[in-house]
Motif scaffolding. Structure first.
Motif, PDB file in Angstrom:
ATOM      1  N   LEU A   1      71.889  21.171 -84.222  1.00  0.00           N
ATOM      2  CA  LEU A   1      72.587  20.520 -83.068  1.00  0.00           C
ATOM      3  C   LEU A   1      71.946  20.908 -81.815  1.00  0.00           C
ATOM      4  CD1 LEU A   1      76.257  20.865 -84.264  1.00  0.00           C
ATOM      5  CD2 LEU A   1      75.093  18.433 -83.744  1.00  0.00           C
ATOM      6  N   ASP A   2      71.259  22.359 -82.076  1.00  0.00           N
ATOM      7  CA  ASP A   2      70.547  22.782 -80.552  1.00  0.00           C
ATOM      8  C   ASP A   2      69.239  21.964 -80.331  1.00  0.00           C
ATOM      9  OD1 ASP A   2      72.297  24.475 -79.771  1.00  0.00           O
ATOM     10  OD2 ASP A   2      71.407  26.287 -80.695  1.00  0.00           O
ATOM     11  N   ASN A   3      68.713  21.658 -81.538  1.00  0.00           N
ATOM     12  CA  ASN A   3      67.647  20.763 -81.400  1.00  0.00           C
ATOM     13  C   ASN A   3      67.558  19.467 -81.020  1.00  0.00           C
ATOM     14  OD1 ASN A   3      65.945  23.099 -82.426  1.00  0.00           O
ATOM     15  ND2 ASN A   3      66.068  22.400 -84.442  1.00  0.00           N
ATOM     16  N   LEU A   4      69.002  18.804 -81.189  1.00  0.00           N
ATOM     17  CA  LEU A   4      69.171  17.486 -80.696  1.00  0.00           C
ATOM     18  C   LEU A   4      69.819  17.470 -79.514  1.00  0.00           C
ATOM     19  CD1 LEU A   4      70.812  15.996 -83.878  1.00  0.00           C
ATOM     20  CD2 LEU A   4      68.935  15.441 -82.869  1.00  0.00           C
TER      21      LEU A   4
ATOM     22  N   GLN B   1      60.434  12.344 -85.348  1.00  0.00           N
ATOM     23  CA  GLN B   1      60.246  13.719 -85.831  1.00  0.00           C
ATOM     24  C   GLN B   1      61.848  14.422 -85.733  1.00  0.00           C
ATOM     25  OE1 GLN B   1      57.646  16.552 -83.691  1.00  0.00           O
ATOM     26  NE2 GLN B   1      57.565  17.669 -85.260  1.00  0.00           N
ATOM     27  N   GLY B   2      62.241  14.071 -84.249  1.00  0.00           N
ATOM     28  CA  GLY B   2      63.433  14.513 -84.211  1.00  0.00           C
ATOM     29  C   GLY B   2      64.449  14.199 -85.057  1.00  0.00           C
ATOM     30  N   HIS B   3      64.660  12.909 -85.368  1.00  0.00           N
ATOM     31  CA  HIS B   3      65.464  12.417 -86.188  1.00  0.00           C
ATOM     32  C   HIS B   3      65.225  13.072 -87.514  1.00  0.00           C
ATOM     33  CE1 HIS B   3      67.934   9.426 -88.424  1.00  0.00           C
ATOM     34  NE2 HIS B   3      67.104   9.254 -89.225  1.00  0.00           N
ATOM     35  N   GLU B   4      64.185  13.022 -88.082  1.00  0.00           N
ATOM     36  CA  GLU B   4      63.897  13.540 -89.532  1.00  0.00           C
ATOM     37  C   GLU B   4      64.015  14.782 -89.694  1.00  0.00           C
ATOM     38  OE1 GLU B   4      60.279   9.852 -90.334  1.00  0.00           O
ATOM     39  OE2 GLU B   4      59.799  12.060 -90.436  1.00  0.00           O
ATOM     40  N   LEU B   5      63.826  15.754 -88.672  1.00  0.00           N
ATOM     41  CA  LEU B   5      63.979  17.191 -88.862  1.00  0.00           C
ATOM     42  C   LEU B   5      65.585  17.295 -88.992  1.00  0.00           C
ATOM     43  CD1 LEU B   5      61.491  18.920 -86.458  1.00  0.00           C
ATOM     44  CD2 LEU B   5      61.410  18.945 -88.935  1.00  0.00           C
ATOM     45  N   ALA B   6      66.432  16.466 -87.980  1.00  0.00           N
ATOM     46  CA  ALA B   6      67.957  16.859 -88.146  1.00  0.00           C
ATOM     47  C   ALA B   6      68.437  16.290 -89.353  1.00  0.00           C
ATOM     48  CB  ALA B   6      68.313  15.910 -86.781  1.00  0.00           C
TER      49      ALA B   6
ATOM     50  N   ALA C   1      59.592  20.816 -94.078  1.00  0.00           N
ATOM     51  CA  ALA C   1      58.337  21.320 -94.124  1.00  0.00           C
ATOM     52  C   ALA C   1      57.205  20.092 -93.959  1.00  0.00           C
ATOM     53  CB  ALA C   1      58.158  22.240 -94.901  1.00  0.00           C
ATOM     54  N   ALA C   2      57.521  19.172 -94.513  1.00  0.00           N
ATOM     55  CA  ALA C   2      56.461  17.978 -94.590  1.00  0.00           C
ATOM     56  C   ALA C   2      55.844  17.696 -93.153  1.00  0.00           C
ATOM     57  CB  ALA C   2      56.988  16.990 -95.247  1.00  0.00           C
ATOM     58  N   PRO C   3      54.823  16.926 -92.835  1.00  0.00           N
ATOM     59  CA  PRO C   3      54.710  16.531 -91.731  1.00  0.00           C
ATOM     60  C   PRO C   3      55.595  15.398 -91.303  1.00  0.00           C
ATOM     61  CG  PRO C   3      52.799  15.986 -93.032  1.00  0.00           C
ATOM     62  CD  PRO C   3      53.946  16.767 -94.034  1.00  0.00           C
ATOM     63  N   HIS C   4      55.520  15.166 -89.983  1.00  0.00           N
ATOM     64  CA  HIS C   4      56.615  14.097 -89.326  1.00  0.00           C
ATOM     65  C   HIS C   4      55.940  13.176 -88.418  1.00  0.00           C
ATOM     66  CE1 HIS C   4      60.186  15.610 -91.687  1.00  0.00           C
ATOM     67  NE2 HIS C   4      59.696  16.983 -91.297  1.00  0.00           N
ATOM     68  N   ASP C   5      56.302  11.939 -88.356  1.00  0.00           N
ATOM     69  CA  ASP C   5      55.891  11.056 -87.275  1.00  0.00           C
ATOM     70  C   ASP C   5      56.177  11.481 -85.769  1.00  0.00           C
ATOM     71  OD1 ASP C   5      55.140   8.975 -85.743  1.00  0.00           O
ATOM     72  OD2 ASP C   5      55.493   7.446 -87.282  1.00  0.00           O
ATOM     73  N   GLY C   6      55.537  11.738 -84.947  1.00  0.00           N
ATOM     74  CA  GLY C   6      55.740  12.119 -83.593  1.00  0.00           C
ATOM     75  C   GLY C   6      57.178  11.270 -83.115  1.00  0.00           C
ATOM     76  N   ALA C   7      57.216   9.972 -83.054  1.00  0.00           N
ATOM     77  CA  ALA C   7      58.414   9.181 -82.647  1.00  0.00           C
ATOM     78  C   ALA C   7      59.690   9.471 -83.269  1.00  0.00           C
ATOM     79  CB  ALA C   7      57.951   7.587 -82.775  1.00  0.00           C
TER      80      ALA C   7
END
Ligand code: ADP
Length: 801
Positions: A93-96, A61-66, A53-59
């Protein structure tokens, strides 16, 4: 009584992919949650959710959420909630999907999915996912991840009772990565367990001793010591076994879970029993049995077996029978689990040849027969018990008889099993030896017929007869080669040897080879190689075998229309891995839907009548599929009866980067634009050539021997190689090798020879050296000779041929 070290595996599996290099706040939080999963998974879950839920860096973001999702899934798995974990994994996996790279985190997610499948008893899915995860880790260059996946695959096979296969994976896991002690400990301990199950006790002892070096001073030391003691006792090394056990007891009181004590008592009983100290053995085993309920079913089973041995030796038949019953019950349960796991693994068709599947099938049938037999024995045993209670009044004779029956039946089963294994091994050995032995004289016959056919004066009738003999010999050789391949597959000796190869050329060859046959049958051959990768890393011989087989079948079973060969690369959506697809489609007789899988089995043909007309043995497709699977891919078929069939070979694709660059490079069209490379060891000779050629070409460099020249060619920047014959030792074979390398690198080749006779030039030409310049020669003549090779477009194949 072998400790599986499941906890250790769990620990070892707690991933450390990004930990080593982690310095960012995010990575530190990931490392903390990973550690927490081991001790407090519920808290780890909450923390992973906060991390998500914490804010993620744009670049990133995908990696951190996964990563956060993966941690949530691992925490849920640790709480035995595979269903919830799966939902998270799927959405991660869908998000990635569509995101390039990041193979490591995809690998972790798929590995977690495999964990969920295992927890839900879906062994086949677990195996497939582990394999995908393994490939992703290969792509990510993550050796630790690879080792993890291999380790889990090994445990799956262990659970299925296939310890020999499990052992292979544990060994590979150890080889893949050795810097992580926990991971290595799990692999070494599991390896030792598998060796124990295979009754290779001295090796198991050595492996446990190695495992021990990793756990000194940790709570796991006592567990390994217990395993070691048991293996030492099984290897009849009783004194060291006692020492190990005493050390385990000394360590057990503070740190070891209560469930481990009965297991230690059990090993003590086992040792005492084998040292013929029956009183002591009975004391230990009684103590163990009192607390047996606290241990796992496998340990319980072993305790009952030891107890049975002890009571039987003491002549206490009623207790011995009760223990035997308890043992049988647990043993049957365990075998049932193993059998269903084995069946599932076989369905997964992972990395195994059809032949191995068949042997496994045989083993399964054997196990089923054994189980039925045992069930009957058990019934007999129950009746015997009933009879015994009645007959207790008149003595123990009946008990003894029934016990002897059980023993005799077990002995028969063991002998049958051994005989079956031996028969299978002997059959394979026989196939391998005979086909190998047949090949040698057959090659002699074929060589001789070829020599006779080369004679110009041969009488036409005799020629046609010899041609018949030659043709029959070739067919026989193909058959013998196939049988040898099948034997190799059965013994697991089929090896894949990869190297750089030119795929496009291989496929063009296939088309050329089959064109004649197709024309004879008046069918067309079409090919689409526009998107075919050029240079790749693969096993050329085996790839050729598969493609030639599919082409041969397509032409064989097609009477009108055409055969079409296409090859291209495609990218897997989920893993991002590149795949090579080769498709052979025909407009032939087709295959009935219910036979589509069957034709991949050895000696299976759709219609004996039709195939008799066409020839063949029914081995080709079985071999093709086994080879494809050994290369990490598969062969599949799609067909409509009467309309045609399409066979598709799919393999992981590895391109040759440097070679690809060479292949795409345009060859120089004149000496003036060419980069020259000259092999000239003599500095004076170098000076003369530099003076002569500077200004006449784009650039010139010198090397002093052939190996430096071959190396320089690899870079793909050389257009023309000039070699001084004496620098090659006037060796036509060496010059031929250089000419071939030039051809492959799209470079021209000129050989300078001092006053060569026609015979010497002929010898060099026979090795593929097409352009020889004879010395002495004047400077202008040499330049015009060198310019001459630019008259025609470079054709590497003619030059290299
Ligand atoms: P073989 O060709 O030596 O009999 P294979 O294993 O290559 O052995 O093929 C097994 C069987 O599959 C063949 O006998 C044939 O019945 C069927 N088959 C294979 N390829 C084709 C095809 N292209 N079209 C129709 N049937 C095929």
């Amino acid at each position: 009584m072998i400790c599986r070290l499941l906890a250790l595996i769990a620990f070892a599996l707690a991933p450390a992919v990004h930990a080593a290099a982690s310095t960012s706040a995010f990575d530190q939080r990931v490392a903390a949650i990973r550690a927490e999963i081991m001790v407090d998974p519920a808290r780890a879950l909450t923390d992973a959710e906060k991390l998500r839920a914490a804010p993620h860096d744009g670049a990133t973001q995908g990696h951190e959420l996964a990563t956060a999702d993966w941690l949530r899934a691992e925490a849920l798995l640790s709480q035995q909630k595979p269903g919830q974990a799966l939902a998270i994994i799927h959405s991660a996996l869908d998000n990635l999907r569509g995101a390039p790279g990041d193979f490591a985190i995809k690998g972790e997610l798929i590995l977690a999915r495999a964990g969920a499948a295992t927890a839900q008893g879906r062994v086949q899915d677990a195996l497939q996912d582990n394999q995908i995860a393994y490939r992703l880790f290969v792509r990510a260059g993550d050796a630790r991840g690879q080792a993890k996946a291999l380790l889990v695959i090994g445990t799956l096979y262990s659970d299925a009772g296939d310890y020999a296969t499990a052992l292979r994976y544990f060994d590979q896991s150890i080889e893949a990565y050795s810097s992580d002690t926990a991971l290595r400990l799990s692999a070494v301990n599991n390896r030792a367990n598998a060796l124990s199950q295979l009754r290779r006790f001295p090796e198991a002892v050595a492996a446990y001793e190695k495992a021990l070096t990793y756990v000194r001073g940790t709570p796991n030391e006592s567990l390994i010591l217990r395993n070691l003691a048991r293996a030492q006792a099984e290897a009849a090394r009783f004194e060291p076994a006692r020492t190990s056990l005493d050390r385990a007891f000394a360590l057990s009181s503070p740190g070891v879970a209560s469930g481990d004590l009965p297991a230690l008592y059990g090993v003590a009983a086992f040792i005492a029993f084998h040292q013929h100290r029956l009183d002591e053995a009975e004391t230990w085993i009684s103590r163990a049995l009192q607390q047996a309920i606290a241990t796992d079913p496998e340990t319980q089973r072993d305790l009952h077996h030891t107890a049975y041995d002890i009571f039987r030796a003491r002549g206490d038949n009623s207790k011995a029978l009760a223990e035997l019953e308890a043992f049988r019950k647990l043993d049957d349960e365990q075998k049932a689990v193993a059998a269903s796991a084995t069946a599932a693994l076989m369905n997964a068709r992972f990395n195994f040849t059809n032949q191995e599947l068949r042997i496994n099938n045989l083993r399964n049938q054997q196990a089923a027969t054994e189980a039925r037999f045992r069930f009957r024995m058990l019934l007999g045993l129950f009746s015997a018990v009933a009879v015994v209670s009645t007959l207790l009044l008149i003595g123990f004779l009946s008990i003894r008889r029934s016990r002897n029956q059980v023993r005799a039946a077990n002995a028969t089963l063991r002998t049958t099993n051994v005989a079956l294994e031996k028969a299978l091994a002997a059959k394979t050995e026989f196939l391998a030896t005979t086909s190998h032995e047949i090949r040698t004289p057959l090659n002699g016959i074929l060589g001789m017929t070829q020599v006779i056919l080369a004679g110009r004066q041969l009488d036409p009738t005799l020629r046609s007869r010899i041609e018949l003999v030659h043709g029959a010999g070739e067919t026989m050789k193909a058959l013998v080669d196939d049988i040898l391949d099948v034997a190799k597959m059965e013994t697991g000796e089929l090896r894949i040897q990869t190297g750089e190869m030119d795929l496009k050329r291989l496929l063009e060859d296939a088309v050329t080879v089959w064109t004649g046959q197709a024309e004879t049958k008046r069918i067309g051959i079409e090919f689409d190689l526009d998107h075919c990768p050029g240079k790749i890393v693969a096993d050329e011989v085996r790839l050729r075998q598969i493609i030639f087989n599919l082409m041969s079948n397509a032409i064989k079973f097609t009477d009108r229309g055409q055969v079409r060969l296409a090859a291209f690369a495609e990218t897997d959506d989920e893993t991002g891995a590149e795949r090579l697809v080769v498709r052979v489609a025909d407009s032939g007789i087709g295959i009935p839907a219910d036979r589509l899988e069957e034709i991949f089995e050895s000696f299976r043909q759709v219609d004996g009548g039709v195939t008799r007309r066409h020839g063949g043995t029914g081995l080709g497709l079985a071999i093709c599929r086994s080879l494809a699977r050994a290369m990490g891919g598969d062969v599949a078929v799609d067909s409509t009866l009467g309309t045609g069939s399409t066979f598709t070979l799919a393999l992981p694709l590895e391109r040759v980067a440097a070679e690809a660059a060479i292949a795409d490079r345009q060859a120089a069209t004149s000496l003036g634009t060419a980069e020259l490379l000259m092999i000239e060891p003599n500095p004076l000779g170098q000076g003369i050539m530099r003076a002569l050629l500077t200004g006449e070409c784009a650039g010139i460099q010198f090397v002093t021997d052939i190996s430096s020249a071959l190396e320089a060619l690899q870079a793909g920047t050389i257009d023309h190689v000039i070699a001084e014959g004496s620098a090659l030792g006037l060796d036509p074979a060496a010059a031929g090798e250089l000419a071939a390398a030039c051809g492959a690198a799209h470079a021209r080749f000129t050989l300078l020879l001092r006053e060569p006779g026609a015979e010497l030039i002929g010898e060099f030409a026979a090795h593929g050296v097409a352009h020889v310049v004879s010395k002495p020669i004047s400077a202008p003549d040499l330049l015009s000779e060198m310019n001459r090779v630019y008259g025609n477009p470079v054709d590497c194949r003619t030059i290299a041929a």
